[in-house]
Design a protein around this motif. Structure first.
Motif, short mmCIF file in Angstrom:
data_model
loop_
_atom_site.label_atom_id
_atom_site.label_comp_id
_atom_site.label_asym_id
_atom_site.label_seq_id
_atom_site.Cartn_x
_atom_site.Cartn_y
_atom_site.Cartn_z
N HIS A 18 -1.27 -2.54 -12.67
CA HIS A 18 0.03 -2.15 -11.60
C HIS A 18 -0.61 -0.93 -10.87
N ILE A 19 -1.65 -1.24 -10.43
CA ILE A 19 -2.25 -0.34 -9.46
C ILE A 19 -2.29 -0.91 -8.06
N ARG A 20 -1.52 -0.44 -7.06
CA ARG A 20 -1.59 -1.21 -5.85
C ARG A 20 -2.31 -0.40 -4.92
N LEU A 63 4.41 2.75 1.51
CA LEU A 63 3.58 2.03 0.72
C LEU A 63 3.37 2.81 -0.64
N ALA A 64 3.68 4.33 -0.88
CA ALA A 64 3.54 4.93 -1.95
C ALA A 64 4.68 4.62 -3.03
N SER A 65 5.79 4.31 -2.56
CA SER A 65 7.11 4.09 -3.22
C SER A 65 7.25 2.97 -3.84
N LYS A 66 8.13 2.85 -4.87
CA LYS A 66 8.48 1.53 -5.45
C LYS A 66 9.12 0.46 -4.49
N SER A 67 9.55 1.02 -3.26
CA SER A 67 10.07 -0.08 -2.36
C SER A 67 8.95 -0.96 -1.84
N LYS A 109 6.79 -2.23 -4.27
CA LYS A 109 6.19 -2.40 -5.36
C LYS A 109 5.46 -3.97 -5.58
N ALA A 110 5.70 -4.83 -4.67
CA ALA A 110 5.22 -6.30 -4.88
C ALA A 110 4.28 -6.26 -3.51
#
Length: 257
Positions: free
Chosen positions: A183-185, A234-238, A240-241
């Protein structure tokens, strides 16, 4: 910084930014602090006055500055460790620092080659390597690698810089695949010509700027603040996909897809 977007999940997050005391990096530090994040950053020059300004502006939320040459990989890794000790495990890494010194191919020797790749690519890899274990232990994180539209445009005048920025895209895609199961983007962000003070002092001419803006779809020059919301997204859960991607913020010069 812009103040029209709030990413509530960034409050309290530990953020590490390379080159976070000037130019785009300073706008990013400001932007993350406004979200309530805890920011640590490195830079070559003393940023104490900037930290004082940010502390006053953000109600005592002072960024943690460490003076560091990011081409010194052991020193960079030490700063990342210290940031984690100071603010908790790093959730967001922003590889922002870069050097776009102008040069022709004829001028390049091995020493300059090594320096340009060290600052514009090597440091990105080893910073990511240094944060990933902590991100794994805490269920994930976001790595944002700054690239540039310069290589997409095929610009002359700094071939090692454009080469490194192309390499950043490849690195981003491979790390996204390698780290995704934890779960590292990992995403890249490619700005257009952002008019930082350095750009104004060293490279901007009226003729050159007018020619560049004529290539944009939007007729306005870009400021550091124009890049902030894209990084926060890009840093946020917004986002997340979203991983392995390159987000372009350039006023509409290049076309992706």
């Amino acid at each position: 910084m812009t103040d029209n977007v709030t990413f509530r999940d960034l409050a309290g997050k530990s953020v590490f930014i390379t080159g976070g005391g000037s130019g785009i990096g300073a706008a990013l530090t400001d932007g993350f602090l406004a979200q309530g994040a805890k920011v640590a950053f490195v830079g070559r020059s003393d940023a104490s006055a900037f930290c004082d300004e940010m502390e006053q502006k953000h109600g005592g939320n002072r960024p943690h500055f460490m003076q560091c040459d990011i081409t010194d990989i052991p020193a960079l890794k030490k700063c990342i460790t210290q940031a984690g000790e100071h603010h908790g495990p790093i959730s967001v890494l922003v590889n922002n620092a870069a050097n776009d010194a102008r040069h022709s191919a004829d001028e390049v020797d091995e020493k300059f080659w090594e320096f340009m790749l060290d600052v514009n690519l090597k440091a990105y890899f080893f910073a990511a390597q240094a944060v990933v274990d902590g991100m794994r232990e805490h269920g994930g994180g976001s790595i944002i690698n700054f690239s540039s539209i310069s290589y997409m445009m095929g610009n002359a005048g700094y071939p090692l810089y454009t080469m490194a920025n192309s390499g950043i895209n490849g690195l981003t895609r491979s790390l996204a695949r390698e780290f995704g199961s934890d779960h590292i983007r990992v995403n890249a962000l490619a700005p257009g010509w952002v008019l930082t003070q350095k750009q104004k002092d060293m490279w901007v001419t009226e003729e050159g700027l007018n020619a560049h803006i004529a290539r944009q779809c939007l007729p306005d020059p870009l400021a550091p603040e124009d890049i902030v919301d894209g990084v926060l997204f890009l840093a946020s859960k917004s986002s997340k996909a979203m991983t392995g991607q390159a987000l372009v913020i350039d006023g509409g010069v290049v076309v992706t897809g």
